[in-house]
Design a protein around this motif. Structure first.
Motif, PDB file in Angstrom:
ATOM      1  N   MET A   1       0.851  -1.186   0.000  1.00 48.15           N
ATOM      2  CA  MET A   1       0.000   0.000   0.000  1.00 48.15           C
ATOM      3  C   MET A   1       0.882   1.230   0.000  1.00 48.15           C
ATOM      4  SD  MET A   1      -2.719   1.316   2.868  1.00 48.15           S
ATOM      5  CE  MET A   1      -1.529   1.765   4.105  1.00 48.15           C
ATOM      6  N   GLY A   2       0.629   2.141  -0.894  1.00 49.22           N
ATOM      7  CA  GLY A   2       1.445   3.337  -0.976  1.00 49.22           C
ATOM      8  C   GLY A   2       0.686   4.557  -0.516  1.00 49.22           C
ATOM      9  N   ILE A   3       1.416   5.429   0.162  1.00 53.76           N
ATOM     10  CA  ILE A   3       0.864   6.721   0.542  1.00 53.76           C
ATOM     11  C   ILE A   3       1.951   7.771   0.415  1.00 53.76           C
ATOM     12  CG2 ILE A   3      -0.886   5.843   2.141  1.00 53.76           C
ATOM     13  CD1 ILE A   3       0.968   6.630   4.448  1.00 53.76           C
ATOM     14  N   CYS A   4       1.550   9.004   0.186  1.00 50.23           N
ATOM     15  CA  CYS A   4       2.478  10.126   0.172  1.00 50.23           C
ATOM     16  C   CYS A   4       2.165  10.993   1.382  1.00 50.23           C
ATOM     17  CB  CYS A   4       2.309  10.951  -1.109  1.00 50.23           C
ATOM     18  SG  CYS A   4       2.923  10.130  -2.570  1.00 50.23           S
ATOM     19  N   LEU A   5       3.209  11.310   2.127  1.00 52.30           N
ATOM     20  CA  LEU A   5       3.022  12.138   3.310  1.00 52.30           C
ATOM     21  C   LEU A   5       3.415  13.590   3.063  1.00 52.30           C
ATOM     22  CD1 LEU A   5       4.389   9.619   5.938  1.00 52.30           C
ATOM     23  CD2 LEU A   5       2.010  10.141   5.434  1.00 52.30           C
ATOM     24  N   THR A   6       4.406  13.800   2.214  1.00 56.80           N
ATOM     25  CA  THR A   6       4.832  15.160   1.908  1.00 56.80           C
ATOM     26  C   THR A   6       5.163  15.266   0.444  1.00 56.80           C
ATOM     27  OG1 THR A   6       7.138  14.634   2.400  1.00 56.80           O
ATOM     28  CG2 THR A   6       5.825  15.552   4.208  1.00 56.80           C
ATOM     29  N   LYS A   7       5.160  16.488  -0.044  1.00 57.66           N
ATOM     30  CA  LYS A   7       5.480  16.722  -1.446  1.00 57.66           C
ATOM     31  C   LYS A   7       6.983  16.579  -1.644  1.00 57.66           C
ATOM     32  CE  LYS A   7       4.838  20.023  -5.160  1.00 57.66           C
ATOM     33  NZ  LYS A   7       4.225  21.287  -5.556  1.00 57.66           N
ATOM     34  N   PRO A   8       7.381  15.780  -2.634  1.00 58.28           N
ATOM     35  CA  PRO A   8       8.817  15.619  -2.878  1.00 58.28           C
ATOM     36  C   PRO A   8       9.419  16.888  -3.465  1.00 58.28           C
ATOM     37  CG  PRO A   8       7.557  14.524  -4.590  1.00 58.28           C
ATOM     38  CD  PRO A   8       6.570  15.022  -3.572  1.00 58.28           C
ATOM     39  N   GLN A   9      10.687  17.107  -3.207  1.00 59.92           N
ATOM     40  CA  GLN A   9      11.399  18.233  -3.798  1.00 59.92           C
ATOM     41  C   GLN A   9      11.692  17.884  -5.248  1.00 59.92           C
ATOM     42  OE1 GLN A   9      11.885  21.159  -2.175  1.00 59.92           O
ATOM     43  NE2 GLN A   9      10.676  20.165  -0.586  1.00 59.92           N
ATOM     44  N   THR A  10      11.335  18.782  -6.159  1.00 56.38           N
ATOM     45  CA  THR A  10      11.587  18.519  -7.573  1.00 56.38           C
ATOM     46  C   THR A  10      12.360  19.686  -8.162  1.00 56.38           C
ATOM     47  OG1 THR A  10       9.544  19.587  -8.287  1.00 56.38           O
ATOM     48  CG2 THR A  10       9.432  17.226  -7.814  1.00 56.38           C
ATOM     49  N   ASP A  11      12.830  19.478  -9.363  1.00 58.55           N
ATOM     50  CA  ASP A  11      13.563  20.535 -10.043  1.00 58.55           C
ATOM     51  C   ASP A  11      12.642  21.410 -10.881  1.00 58.55           C
ATOM     52  OD1 ASP A  11      12.882  18.844 -12.044  1.00 58.55           O
ATOM     53  OD2 ASP A  11      14.941  18.325 -12.636  1.00 58.55           O
ATOM     54  N   GLY A  12      11.343  21.304 -10.628  1.00 60.09           N
ATOM     55  CA  GLY A  12      10.376  22.129 -11.344  1.00 60.09           C
ATOM     56  C   GLY A  12       9.850  21.480 -12.607  1.00 60.09           C
ATOM     57  N   ASP A  13      10.320  20.293 -12.939  1.00 57.79           N
ATOM     58  CA  ASP A  13       9.864  19.595 -14.132  1.00 57.79           C
ATOM     59  C   ASP A  13       8.647  18.753 -13.792  1.00 57.79           C
ATOM     60  OD1 ASP A  13       9.538  18.313 -16.519  1.00 57.79           O
ATOM     61  OD2 ASP A  13      11.271  16.985 -16.280  1.00 57.79           O
ATOM     62  N   ASP A  14       7.488  19.176 -14.275  1.00 57.20           N
ATOM     63  CA  ASP A  14       6.250  18.455 -13.984  1.00 57.20           C
ATOM     64  C   ASP A  14       5.817  17.562 -15.139  1.00 57.20           C
ATOM     65  OD1 ASP A  14       6.028  19.472 -11.476  1.00 57.20           O
ATOM     66  OD2 ASP A  14       4.619  21.061 -11.999  1.00 57.20           O
ATOM     67  N   SER A  15       6.727  17.222 -16.028  1.00 52.73           N
ATOM     68  CA  SER A  15       6.350  16.460 -17.218  1.00 52.73           C
ATOM     69  C   SER A  15       5.819  15.074 -16.885  1.00 52.73           C
ATOM     70  CB  SER A  15       7.544  16.338 -18.166  1.00 52.73           C
ATOM     71  OG  SER A  15       8.605  15.664 -17.516  1.00 52.73           O
ATOM     72  N   ASP A  16       6.162  14.537 -15.717  1.00 45.87           N
ATOM     73  CA  ASP A  16       5.657  13.214 -15.353  1.00 45.87           C
ATOM     74  C   ASP A  16       4.301  13.277 -14.670  1.00 45.87           C
ATOM     75  OD1 ASP A  16       6.631  14.380 -13.046  1.00 45.87           O
ATOM     76  OD2 ASP A  16       7.288  12.481 -12.186  1.00 45.87           O
ATOM     77  N   ASN A  17       3.736  14.460 -14.565  1.00 44.95           N
ATOM     78  CA  ASN A  17       2.455  14.626 -13.879  1.00 44.95           C
ATOM     79  C   ASN A  17       1.268  14.585 -14.828  1.00 44.95           C
ATOM     80  OD1 ASN A  17       3.721  14.815 -11.457  1.00 44.95           O
ATOM     81  ND2 ASN A  17       3.702  17.038 -11.374  1.00 44.95           N
ATOM     82  N   ASN A  18       1.437  13.970 -15.991  1.00 44.13           N
ATOM     83  CA  ASN A  18       0.352  13.978 -16.963  1.00 44.13           C
ATOM     84  C   ASN A  18      -0.548  12.753 -16.869  1.00 44.13           C
ATOM     85  OD1 ASN A  18       2.091  12.115 -17.953  1.00 44.13           O
ATOM     86  ND2 ASN A  18       2.416  13.074 -19.942  1.00 44.13           N
TER      87      ASN A  18
ATOM     88  N   PRO B   1      -3.087   8.966  -1.373  1.00 51.86           N
ATOM     89  CA  PRO B   1      -4.497   9.351  -1.476  1.00 51.86           C
ATOM     90  C   PRO B   1      -5.276   8.970  -0.214  1.00 51.86           C
ATOM     91  CG  PRO B   1      -4.143   7.280  -2.629  1.00 51.86           C
ATOM     92  CD  PRO B   1      -2.799   7.732  -2.131  1.00 51.86           C
ATOM     93  N   THR B   2      -6.310   9.744   0.071  1.00 52.67           N
ATOM     94  CA  THR B   2      -7.261   9.409   1.130  1.00 52.67           C
ATOM     95  C   THR B   2      -8.648   9.413   0.498  1.00 52.67           C
ATOM     96  OG1 THR B   2      -5.901  10.356   2.889  1.00 52.67           O
ATOM     97  CG2 THR B   2      -8.244  10.108   3.347  1.00 52.67           C
ATOM     98  N   PHE B   3      -9.366   8.326   0.705  1.00 52.95           N
ATOM     99  CA  PHE B   3     -10.710   8.171   0.151  1.00 52.95           C
ATOM    100  C   PHE B   3     -11.728   8.245   1.282  1.00 52.95           C
ATOM    101  CE2 PHE B   3      -7.756   5.869  -2.521  1.00 52.95           C
ATOM    102  CZ  PHE B   3      -8.114   6.262  -3.800  1.00 52.95           C
ATOM    103  N   PHE B   4     -12.740   9.093   1.109  1.00 54.09           N
ATOM    104  CA  PHE B   4     -13.852   9.174   2.054  1.00 54.09           C
ATOM    105  C   PHE B   4     -15.108   8.647   1.369  1.00 54.09           C
ATOM    106  CE2 PHE B   4     -11.079  12.372   3.914  1.00 54.09           C
ATOM    107  CZ  PHE B   4     -11.201  12.107   5.270  1.00 54.09           C
TER     108      PHE B   4
END
Length: 137
Positions: free
Chosen positions: A1-18, A101-104
């Protein structure tokens, strides 16, 4: 099970967010007003709402997004919502989101269940349980 707790530091490249987080019958919530409207419609129609508090930079959120879209098509009697915690930070904080993610699961605007993490079998199980509880009424 995966969860994200904080936003990772990035170099500003959001190309993988599509990753396509929306699709199928998923409603993207961008304002508190649209949230209130969808909840009101769902209550009026007697529908269960599944709200996915997610983030575009979250790996587990990206992983479960296509499955969430698939579920929205499989269960048209539910209202599937997607809330970007970055876009609606204050609103997400009011729901005490500690990880994505959190699902309600909401009935008449009230929480009936919750799932934290990108756990496909558990999400399916909770939806099935809610379906079963509504068909027994």
């Amino acid at each position: 099970m995966g969860i994200c707790l904080t936003k990772p530091q990035t170099d500003g490249d959001d190309s993988d967010n599509n990753v396509d987080f929306a699709g199928g019958n998923v409603n993207v919530i961008t304002t508190k007003e649209s949230w209130d409207q969808k909840l009101e419609e769902a209550s009026k129609d007697g529908k269960i709402v599944i709200a996915n508090f997610s983030a575009t930079w979250c790996g587990p959120c990206k992983m479960i997004a296509p499955f969430y879209v698939e579920l929205s098509e499989k269960y048209p009697s539910f209202v599937f919502l997607l809330i970007d915690v970055e876009e609606l930070t204050e609103f997400s904080t009011s729901w005490d989101i500690k990880a994505t993610p959190t699902f309600f699961f909401l009935r008449d605007g009230q929480q009936v269940d919750k799932l934290v993490g990108a756990n496909k079998p558990e999400l399916q199980k909770k939806i099935t349980a809610v379906v079963d509880s509504t068909t027994q009424k």
